[in-house]
Design an enzyme around this catalytic site. Structure first.
Site, PDB file in Angstrom:
ATOM      1  N   HIS A 131      48.588 -41.879 -11.945  1.00  0.00           N
ATOM      2  CA  HIS A 131      49.113 -43.242 -11.801  1.00  0.00           C
ATOM      3  C   HIS A 131      49.851 -43.768 -13.019  1.00  0.00           C
ATOM      4  O   HIS A 131      50.452 -44.843 -12.955  1.00  0.00           O
ATOM      5  CB  HIS A 131      48.005 -44.221 -11.403  1.00  0.00           C
ATOM      6  CG  HIS A 131      46.759 -44.151 -12.264  1.00  0.00           C
ATOM      7  ND1 HIS A 131      46.766 -44.303 -13.632  1.00  0.00           N
ATOM      8  CD2 HIS A 131      45.462 -43.949 -11.915  1.00  0.00           C
ATOM      9  CE1 HIS A 131      45.530 -44.218 -14.093  1.00  0.00           C
ATOM     10  NE2 HIS A 131      44.718 -43.990 -13.068  1.00  0.00           N
ATOM     11  N   GLU A 154      44.438 -48.456  -7.950  1.00  0.00           N
ATOM     12  CA  GLU A 154      44.437 -47.226  -8.744  1.00  0.00           C
ATOM     13  C   GLU A 154      43.182 -47.239  -9.602  1.00  0.00           C
ATOM     14  O   GLU A 154      42.765 -48.305 -10.087  1.00  0.00           O
ATOM     15  CB  GLU A 154      45.692 -47.134  -9.619  1.00  0.00           C
ATOM     16  CG  GLU A 154      46.994 -47.121  -8.837  1.00  0.00           C
ATOM     17  CD  GLU A 154      47.151 -45.925  -7.920  1.00  0.00           C
ATOM     18  OE1 GLU A 154      46.540 -44.882  -8.217  1.00  0.00           O
ATOM     19  OE2 GLU A 154      47.862 -46.038  -6.906  1.00  0.00           O
ATOM     20  N   HIS A 183      52.124 -43.815  -6.300  1.00  0.00           N
ATOM     21  CA  HIS A 183      50.879 -43.815  -7.066  1.00  0.00           C
ATOM     22  C   HIS A 183      50.839 -44.945  -8.084  1.00  0.00           C
ATOM     23  O   HIS A 183      50.206 -44.820  -9.136  1.00  0.00           O
ATOM     24  CB  HIS A 183      50.629 -42.453  -7.721  1.00  0.00           C
ATOM     25  CG  HIS A 183      50.324 -41.374  -6.740  1.00  0.00           C
ATOM     26  ND1 HIS A 183      49.229 -41.401  -5.899  1.00  0.00           N
ATOM     27  CD2 HIS A 183      51.012 -40.248  -6.401  1.00  0.00           C
ATOM     28  CE1 HIS A 183      49.239 -40.328  -5.123  1.00  0.00           C
ATOM     29  NE2 HIS A 183      50.310 -39.623  -5.392  1.00  0.00           N
ATOM     30  N   ASP A 219      46.165 -52.084  -2.310  1.00  0.00           N
ATOM     31  CA  ASP A 219      45.907 -50.718  -2.778  1.00  0.00           C
ATOM     32  C   ASP A 219      45.397 -50.809  -4.210  1.00  0.00           C
ATOM     33  O   ASP A 219      45.678 -51.784  -4.929  1.00  0.00           O
ATOM     34  CB  ASP A 219      47.167 -49.858  -2.726  1.00  0.00           C
ATOM     35  CG  ASP A 219      46.866 -48.392  -3.045  1.00  0.00           C
ATOM     36  OD1 ASP A 219      46.322 -47.704  -2.182  1.00  0.00           O
ATOM     37  OD2 ASP A 219      47.161 -47.973  -4.176  1.00  0.00           O
ATOM     38  N   ASP A 259      52.390 -48.345  -3.573  1.00  0.00           N
ATOM     39  CA  ASP A 259      51.679 -47.845  -2.396  1.00  0.00           C
ATOM     40  C   ASP A 259      51.337 -48.974  -1.427  1.00  0.00           C
ATOM     41  O   ASP A 259      51.323 -48.776  -0.207  1.00  0.00           O
ATOM     42  CB  ASP A 259      50.410 -47.114  -2.824  1.00  0.00           C
ATOM     43  CG  ASP A 259      50.719 -45.763  -3.458  1.00  0.00           C
ATOM     44  OD1 ASP A 259      51.899 -45.382  -3.485  1.00  0.00           O
ATOM     45  OD2 ASP A 259      49.784 -45.094  -3.924  1.00  0.00           O
TER      46      ASP A 259
END
Length: 690
Positions: free
Chosen positions: A552, A503, A644, A501, A649
């Site tokens: 985030h 951000e 987040h 994942d 995540d």
């Protein structure tokens, strides 16, 4: 009632009914004769009555004989075998009888006999298999227990298992060694007989408040005797229903290490002082020398060398200050919890404290910082304070302010020499500052007097905003040709997966948004490996918008020294080599990786699965398939501080995939190509979503 008794009673009833019907027929015949005008005497004399009685008696015995014969036949062929079969089945179910059922026992019961024998044979086979499995598992567990005992006996850390009321229920070899250095060790004794309670109770309370059994708390605690400092890690155990959770405590004696670190710190500080002062003095002396005393070229060269020496000392000192405290075990503490702890401690001493905390997560020993601030608040002459914690670049600044007298430095130093807790005389306020590689100082401002205390920031707290749609269109090709042909035919549970994942600065990669954090975890043999984790901040080489930071929690200061995306992508490519990539809404994350391929000379040509599409395979497209919705349906809890974040995540997505895997197999989708065929039917879902 037993079957035979029920059958007997049925036929008794039938016999009585038949006799009743026979008697009724005789009565009706006599009644018709009477209506014809014949008298009873005439009927008797004519012999008709005798014929009636004789016919009735013969018919009655015939009916009884027939009933008895039919009953006996049914009893011998059906009722009795059923009772015997039931008894034999009970013997095999409850009496541990292993012999097969007799083949002729249920000869006339149709399919019931074979079905009963099949059930009996299946039960015997199941018991045999279960006994073998239990024997194997017992042997395996015995071996693992022996290996675990040997491992825990020699592990280079003390391991204690404690109940919710802090009583010791297990210890290993080094653990009992640490305890015996303090007092006689014993199961069932209170942990607080050996260690000071304050830090342990604070850490236990924080872990219980999180409600996350995977959370851990690092802390420093000290012994009640011998003044030993122990680095500890506390992790909650899964509690039983309605019971408080116990915990595992790992302990390591770091007294010598901390003393050595303190000596090294003092030596480094002294070194910078000894180099810095002469460098400054040299610069002053060169400036003070008359110009004729030195040739211009020599003067310029000396000034340049002294300036470079002074700059080097300054830069090295700054780098040293930034790295101070990295070796100390500090836990993650929420800023609001820290201020609440101080307010609770001073509430009973007549001190009024207002507070304001920025949404930050700090790297600090919460017990020690709370103890230090409580110590200072109780010693200051004022009774009303305001405690604030605000972001200060890449750090946080605690400010304890009041209206009143100016604080003398001598008084502050005297208070810092005091212990933060009378039960722990070895931990002074100055020791707390050293442990956190920080300092504290007074200031006079327009608002009044202030004590300033900087602390290290881990990251900003994040809210849980509504799910947002990621605005990017991508032609999602899950399988990339010949390279992955073998993967197509592989069983799902035989593949290795890397779940990742990212951000970002925003949701528009084609308009300049960049990655600020990327994380990944590995799944091997159907198990997420907690030790194989990829988690890196990325310098986006652009400003991070405040709206993105709100999601985030990553600021410009946090990524200032992080590597660029090209370096991080190379490391991620190595981490994911040979694995199937998994992401939630993978097109968005893959867009950032695809566009960096030309720069790093590598291709992310791994097979890809998307948990959005897998969720659609299981529940259909009409459901909501955000990560929050999916984890909620699967009973997965994402800790608030982890939502987040790239790693939080990624872990949630990995846990969701591990729960989806058996659900896919239950639908007959056991191979990668079979799943691929199904997810392609939902490909439009991603395009609509994006």
């Amino acid at each position: 009632m037993r079957v035979r008794l029920q059958l007997f009673l049925i036929f008794v009833g039938l016999a009585l009914a038949a006799l009743a019907a026979l008697l009724a027929g005789l009565w009706l015949g006599y009644h018709h004769l009477a209506q014809a005008g014949a008298t009873l005497a005439a009927v008797v004399r004519s012999g008709v009555m005798a014929g009636f009685v004789q016919a009735g008696v013969v018919s009655g015995f015939a009916l009884l004989g027939l009933m008895a014969g039919v009953w006996l036949l049914l009893d011998m062929r059906f009722a009795k075998p059923i009772d015997q079969l039931a008894g034999d089945l009970r013997a095999r179910v409850h009496g541990d009888v292993t012999a097969a059922l007799p083949a002729r026992q249920a000869l006339h019961l149709g399919d019931l006999g074979p079905a009963a024998r099949a059930a009996s044979d299946s039960l015997a086979q199941t018991r045999s298999a279960l006994a073998e499995a239990v024997a194997r598992e017992t042997a395996r567990l015995s071996g693992e227990n022996a290996r675990l005992g040997a491992l825990l006996a020699d592990v280079p850390a003390g391991v204690l298992l404690c109940s919710a009321d802090h009583r010791i229920v297990f210890y290993n070899g080094l653990g009992v060694g640490l305890l015996r250095a303090i007092g006689p060790a014993g199961l069932g004794r209170s942990l607080f007989d050996y260690l000071h309670a304050g830090p342990l109770q604070h850490a236990y309370g924080r872990l219980c408040a999180t409600g996350d059994v995977d959370a851990a708390s690092d802390l420093l605690c000290s012994t009640r005797a011998g003044a030993r400092v122990l680095a500890a890690r506390m992790r909650l155990l899964q509690p039983e229903a309605g019971a408080a959770a116990g915990y595992v405590l790992t302990l390591q004696d770091v007294t010598a290490d901390l003393n050595a670190a303190a000596r090294r710190e003092a030596l480094v500080v002294e070194m910078f002082d000894r180099f810095g002062r002469p460098a400054a003095n040299l610069a002053t002396l060169i400036e003070a020398l008359p110009k004729p005393a030195l040739p211009p070229d020599l003067r310029e060269a000396l000034q340049g060398e002294v300036a470079r020496l002074g700059q080097a000392v300054t830069e090295l000192s700054q780098r040293h200050d930034q790295s101070r405290g990295e070796d100390w075990p500090l836990m993650l503490t929420r800023a609001s919890d820290l201020l609440d702890g101080v307010a609770a401690q001073v509430a009973g001493s007549g001190v009024l404290l207002s507070q304001k905390a920025a949404p930050l997560l700090l790297h600090c020993n919460g017990f020690e910082v709370i103890g230090l601030l409580t110590l200072l608040a109780r010693n200051l002459p004022a009774r009303r304070f305001h405690l604030s914690l605000e972001e200060d670049g890449s750090d946080a600044l605690l400010r304890l302010s009041w209206q009143g007298e100016v604080l003398a430095l001598a008084d502050l130093e005297a208070w810092l020499a005091q212990p933060i807790d009378p039960a722990m005389p070895e931990i002074s306020g100055r020791a707390v500052l050293a442990a956190h590689a920080t300092d504290i100082w007074p200031e006079t401002t327009a608002e009044g007097e202030v004590l300033c205390l900087p602390l290290r920031v881990a990251r900003r707290e994040t809210a849980r905003p509504d799910p947002v749609l990621r605005d990017v269109v991508y032609d999602f090709d899950l399988l990339s040709g010949a390279r992955n042909a073998s993967v197509a035919e592989a069983r799902l549970d035989a593949l290795t997966y890397v779940v990742f994942d990212s951000e970002t600065t925003g949701l528009l990669p084609d308009q300049g948004d960049e990655v600020v954090q990327i994380a990944a975890v590995r799944i091997v043999n159907g198990r997420r490996l907690k030790t194989e984790v990829f988690d890196m901040l990325v310098n986006p080489q652009r400003k991070i918008p405040a709206a993105s930071t709100k999601v985030h929690g990553i600021t410009d200061a946090m990524v200032a020294d992080a590597p660029p995306m090209a370096e991080v992508a190379r490391r991620l490519h190595d981490f994911a080599a040979g694995a199937v990539l998994i992401a939630h809404n993978a097109p968005f994350d893959m867009q950032f990786l695809r566009r960096i391929e030309g720069q790093i000379g590598l291709r992310f040509d791994n097979p890809i699965l998307d948990t959005v599409l897998l969720s659609a395979v299981i529940w259909g497209q009409h459901e909501t398939h955000t990560l929050d919705a999916l984890t909620h349906r699967l009973g997965i809890t994402i800790p608030e501080e982890a939502r987040h974040t790239a790693l939080g995540d990624a872990i949630a997505t990995a846990d969701a995939f591990l729960k989806l895997l058996p659900m896919l197999q239950g639908r007959g989708l056991t191979r990668f190509d079979e799943v691929l065929t199904q997810v392609r039917q939902h490909g439009r879902l991603l395009k609509d979503l994006n």
